[in-house]
Design a protein around this motif. Structure first.
Motif, PDB file in Angstrom:
ATOM      1  N   GLU A  51       0.826  -1.203   0.000  1.00 34.17           N
ATOM      2  CA  GLU A  51       0.000   0.000   0.000  1.00 34.17           C
ATOM      3  C   GLU A  51       0.863   1.257   0.000  1.00 34.17           C
ATOM      4  N   THR A  52       0.540   2.187  -0.897  1.00 36.97           N
ATOM      5  CA  THR A  52       1.224   3.468  -0.977  1.00 36.97           C
ATOM      6  C   THR A  52       0.172   4.558  -0.874  1.00 36.97           C
ATOM      7  N   LEU A  53       0.257   5.398   0.162  1.00 34.75           N
ATOM      8  CA  LEU A  53      -0.730   6.455   0.390  1.00 34.75           C
ATOM      9  C   LEU A  53      -0.057   7.819   0.426  1.00 34.75           C
ATOM     10  N   ILE A  54      -0.790   8.830  -0.062  1.00 29.03           N
ATOM     11  CA  ILE A  54      -0.343  10.222   0.012  1.00 29.03           C
ATOM     12  C   ILE A  54      -1.504  11.068   0.528  1.00 29.03           C
ATOM     13  N   ASP A  55      -1.200  12.293   0.984  1.00 26.24           N
ATOM     14  CA  ASP A  55      -2.274  13.206   1.374  1.00 26.24           C
ATOM     15  C   ASP A  55      -3.167  13.452   0.164  1.00 26.24           C
ATOM     16  N   ALA A  56      -4.465  13.534   0.403  1.00 27.50           N
ATOM     17  CA  ALA A  56      -5.437  13.702  -0.686  1.00 27.50           C
ATOM     18  C   ALA A  56      -5.236  15.047  -1.383  1.00 27.50           C
ATOM     19  N   PRO A  57      -4.768  15.042  -2.641  1.00 31.01           N
ATOM     20  CA  PRO A  57      -4.495  16.300  -3.337  1.00 31.01           C
ATOM     21  C   PRO A  57      -5.752  17.099  -3.667  1.00 31.01           C
ATOM     22  N   GLN A  58      -6.919  16.458  -3.645  1.00 28.26           N
ATOM     23  CA  GLN A  58      -8.146  17.171  -3.957  1.00 28.26           C
ATOM     24  C   GLN A  58      -8.578  18.118  -2.840  1.00 28.26           C
ATOM     25  N   ASN A  59      -8.010  17.974  -1.651  1.00 29.92           N
ATOM     26  CA  ASN A  59      -8.334  18.880  -0.553  1.00 29.92           C
ATOM     27  C   ASN A  59      -7.636  20.222  -0.772  1.00 29.92           C
ATOM     28  N   GLN A  60      -8.423  21.294  -0.816  1.00 30.77           N
ATOM     29  CA  GLN A  60      -7.900  22.640  -1.016  1.00 30.77           C
ATOM     30  C   GLN A  60      -7.287  23.153   0.284  1.00 30.77           C
ATOM     31  N   SER A  61      -6.120  23.748   0.208  1.00 28.71           N
ATOM     32  CA  SER A  61      -5.466  24.309   1.380  1.00 28.71           C
ATOM     33  C   SER A  61      -6.360  25.380   2.008  1.00 28.71           C
ATOM     34  N   GLY A  62      -6.563  25.305   3.316  1.00 24.31           N
ATOM     35  CA  GLY A  62      -7.378  26.274   4.033  1.00 24.31           C
ATOM     36  C   GLY A  62      -8.863  25.950   4.048  1.00 24.31           C
ATOM     37  N   CYS A  63      -9.277  24.889   3.353  1.00 22.06           N
ATOM     38  CA  CYS A  63     -10.685  24.491   3.302  1.00 22.06           C
ATOM     39  C   CYS A  63     -10.880  23.202   4.103  1.00 22.06           C
ATOM     40  N   ASP A  64     -12.135  22.900   4.415  1.00 25.33           N
ATOM     41  CA  ASP A  64     -12.442  21.599   5.005  1.00 25.33           C
ATOM     42  C   ASP A  64     -12.103  20.508   3.991  1.00 25.33           C
ATOM     43  N   HIS A  65     -12.010  19.262   4.469  1.00 22.82           N
ATOM     44  CA  HIS A  65     -11.739  18.133   3.585  1.00 22.82           C
ATOM     45  C   HIS A  65     -12.951  17.866   2.694  1.00 22.82           C
ATOM     46  N   ASP A  66     -12.698  17.457   1.448  1.00 27.33           N
ATOM     47  CA  ASP A  66     -13.777  16.929   0.626  1.00 27.33           C
ATOM     48  C   ASP A  66     -14.357  15.740   1.388  1.00 27.33           C
ATOM     49  N   PHE A  67     -15.627  15.416   1.151  1.00 25.64           N
ATOM     50  CA  PHE A  67     -16.268  14.426   2.013  1.00 25.64           C
ATOM     51  C   PHE A  67     -17.322  13.610   1.279  1.00 25.64           C
ATOM     52  N   ILE A  68     -17.699  12.508   1.946  1.00 23.74           N
ATOM     53  CA  ILE A  68     -18.920  11.795   1.620  1.00 23.74           C
ATOM     54  C   ILE A  68     -19.735  11.738   2.902  1.00 23.74           C
ATOM     55  N   ASN A  69     -21.015  11.990   2.787  1.00 24.13           N
ATOM     56  CA  ASN A  69     -21.917  11.931   3.932  1.00 24.13           C
ATOM     57  C   ASN A  69     -22.894  10.799   3.667  1.00 24.13           C
ATOM     58  N   LEU A  70     -22.713   9.687   4.387  1.00 23.01           N
ATOM     59  CA  LEU A  70     -23.561   8.511   4.236  1.00 23.01           C
ATOM     60  C   LEU A  70     -24.688   8.610   5.255  1.00 23.01           C
ATOM     61  N   LYS A  71     -25.904   8.731   4.763  1.00 21.71           N
ATOM     62  CA  LYS A  71     -27.061   8.959   5.636  1.00 21.71           C
ATOM     63  C   LYS A  71     -27.773   7.656   5.949  1.00 21.71           C
ATOM     64  N   ILE A  72     -28.540   7.675   7.024  1.00 19.65           N
ATOM     65  CA  ILE A  72     -29.206   6.467   7.506  1.00 19.65           C
ATOM     66  C   ILE A  72     -30.228   5.926   6.512  1.00 19.65           C
ATOM     67  N   ASP A  73     -30.755   6.777   5.627  1.00 23.53           N
ATOM     68  CA  ASP A  73     -31.746   6.335   4.641  1.00 23.53           C
ATOM     69  C   ASP A  73     -31.104   5.823   3.350  1.00 23.53           C
ATOM     70  N   ASN A  74     -29.815   5.527   3.391  1.00 20.69           N
ATOM     71  CA  ASN A  74     -29.024   5.005   2.272  1.00 20.69           C
ATOM     72  C   ASN A  74     -28.885   5.994   1.115  1.00 20.69           C
ATOM     73  N   THR A  75     -29.013   7.284   1.416  1.00 20.16           N
ATOM     74  CA  THR A  75     -28.649   8.305   0.441  1.00 20.16           C
ATOM     75  C   THR A  75     -27.289   8.845   0.854  1.00 20.16           C
ATOM     76  N   LEU A  76     -26.627   9.485  -0.097  1.00 23.13           N
ATOM     77  CA  LEU A  76     -25.329  10.061   0.222  1.00 23.13           C
ATOM     78  C   LEU A  76     -25.196  11.416  -0.451  1.00 23.13           C
ATOM     79  N   THR A  77     -24.316  12.210   0.121  1.00 13.21           N
ATOM     80  CA  THR A  77     -23.927  13.485  -0.472  1.00 13.21           C
ATOM     81  C   THR A  77     -22.411  13.482  -0.561  1.00 13.21           C
ATOM     82  N   SER A  78     -21.892  13.797  -1.737  1.00 11.32           N
ATOM     83  CA  SER A  78     -20.457  13.924  -1.931  1.00 11.32           C
ATOM     84  C   SER A  78     -20.154  15.412  -2.035  1.00 11.32           C
ATOM     85  N   GLY A  79     -19.253  15.894  -1.191  1.00 10.31           N
ATOM     86  CA  GLY A  79     -18.935  17.319  -1.159  1.00 10.31           C
ATOM     87  C   GLY A  79     -17.522  17.602  -1.623  1.00 10.31           C
TER      88      GLY A  79
END
Length: 139
Positions: A51-79
């Motif tokens: 396994e080779t891992l690096i910091d997620a380049p899609q995260n903008q400096s000074g911003c919150d991390h990009d995310f996935i929000n998995l909800k209890i009703d099996n819907t999701l939001t990708s931010g």
């Protein structure tokens, strides 16, 4: 009367022991819930167990991390936070997900992706795709 009480107690004890000692058929399931908002922190590959891992380049400096929000009703939001138009502007996409054993399947904009759940704890979610791509999220 005393014999009946002892017999009832014995039957209940055997029932409790049978239930508490049964094996589970949900191999791969974890106690930690997958529902929640997960921020991506690492990406990488897993080739032949290496396994080779690096910091997620899609995260903008000074911003919150990009995310996935998995909800209890099996819907999701990708931010996705981007500073292209304005600092830390958030754009989101909705979809659905399902979890079966140690697999997570997402459907976003009609595209279905299946991940192996490599690790799921209260604070970390590690996903691996069939092509070896690995993503690590934290709560």
């Amino acid at each position: 009367m005393k014999t009946k009480s002892l017999l009832v107690a014995l039957v209940l004890s055997i029932g409790l022991l049978t239930v508490s000692c049964s094996s589970t058929d949900n191999a791969g399931d974890t106690i930690a819930p997958i529902v929640g908002k997960w921020g991506i922190v690492k990406i990488g590959t897993n080739n032949n167990g290496v396994e080779t891992l690096i910091d997620a380049p899609q995260n903008q400096s000074g911003c919150d991390h990009d995310f996935i929000n998995l909800k209890i009703d099996n819907t999701l939001t990708s931010g996705d936070y981007s500073s292209t138009l304005s600092p830390c502007a958030l754009s989101t996409i909705s979809g659905t997900y399902s979890k079966s054993g140690s697999q997570l399947t997402t459907v976003i904009n009609g595209a279905t992706t299946t991940y192996d759940i490599v690790n799921l704890t209260l604070s970390e979610l590690k996903l691996k795709q069939a092509n070896g791509a690995v993503s690590v999220y934290i709560r």
